[in-house]
Design an enzyme around this catalytic site. Structure first.
Site, PDB file in Angstrom:
ATOM      1  CB  SER A  95      -1.007  -0.009   1.228  1.00  0.00           C
ATOM      2  OG  SER A  95      -2.129   1.015   0.850  1.00  0.00           O
ATOM      3  CG  HIS A 229      -5.980  -2.635   0.869  1.00  0.00           C
ATOM      4  ND1 HIS A 229      -5.329  -2.252  -0.174  1.00  0.00           N
ATOM      5  CD2 HIS A 229      -5.101  -1.889   1.708  1.00  0.00           C
ATOM      6  CE1 HIS A 229      -4.412  -1.243  -0.090  1.00  0.00           C
ATOM      7  NE2 HIS A 229      -4.143  -1.277   1.270  1.00  0.00           N
TER       8      HIS A 229
END
Length: 260
Positions: A95, A229
């Protein structure tokens, strides 16, 4: 000049391996800490030594100023990593960490003439892609809801008001730095880039993942994992990721398992 004190401040070596055949520098996500990568250090030791980056503003660095700018952060980390650059390590970031890893790689390539041995970009769209995101302006309640939605933190921890109050300022600061980041044109990296994405991750589309090919003159590969995610918190994916890294960094290592 980088000192041992700088290294101790920025780098965690959970399983020191001075004789390792390769090294991997791991960059945490927004709100994350170096400890997020303990599982990978454990899996790769002793053949690959993991150097996990500890950003300011969290855990034992909590009293330090928060991250203000991705490029400034990358410049600081690049200086700390110079002692390892005789044999450049590979980079892995998740990320926000993928973005920090990329910018750190650019600086080291500019100052030393060589970038990392490889770049693994997890859960992050290519640096040149832009979304109009404003999570850093969200209310505390909205930020907590976002953390829950992403699935990267055990829900029970978010029921502790004191813990939430301690974590949210750092998380908000990280989001601010990421959402204000804009890619500056420059020479591409030369390292191969492997992009790791969750099939249900709303943060990265297939096109945004493939766009990493704009940022390297080396090869680009996109690998999908079931989940959202934080797909890489799943044990079966961690096993595959560990095997994948071994196969890329260690000549003769067994190939990574097929898609999970």
């Amino acid at each position: 000049m980088t000192t041992d004190l700088d290294t101790d401040l920025w780098i965690r070596r959970f399983h020191p391996a001075p004789e390792a055949a390769a090294r991997l520098v791991c960059f945490p996500h927004a709100g994350g800490s170096a400890g997020f990568w303990f599982w990978l250090s454990e899996r790769l030791h002793p053949e690959v030594e993991v150097l996990a980056v500890q950003y300011p503003g969290r855990q034992e660095r909590r009293a330090e100023p928060q991250i203000g700018d991705i490029e400034d952060l990358a410049a600081s980390i690049a200086g700390v990593l110079r002692p390892w650059w005789a044999e450049p390590p590979a980079f892995l970031g998740h990320s926000m960490g993928a973005l920090v890893a990329y910018e750190t790689a650019r600086r080291l390539r500019s100052t030393t003439g060589s970038g990392p041995a490889a770049l693994f970009a997890s859960g992050r769209r290519a640096p040149s892609t832009v979304r109009a995101e404003r999570l850093h302006l969200a209310t505390d309640r909205e930020l907590v809801a976002e953390i829950v939605r992403q699935g990267g933190t055990p829900p029970a921890l978010l029921e502790d008001p004191e813990l939430v109050a301690m974590v949210l300022p750092t998380l908000r600061g990280d989001y601010r730095a990421v959402e204000r980041y804009r890619h500056r044109p420059g020479p591409p990296l030369e390292a191969p880039v492997t992009v790791l994405v969750g099939t249900d991750d709303p943060k990265v589309t297939a096109d945004e993942a493939r766009a990493w090919e704009r940022h390297t003159a080396g090869s680009t590969e996109v690998l999908s994992f079931s989940g959202g995610h934080f797909f890489l918190t799943e044990t079966e994916h961690q096993d595959r990721i560990g095997a994948l890294i071994r196969s890329r960094l260690l000549p003769g290592a067994a190939p990574a398992p097929e898609r999970a």
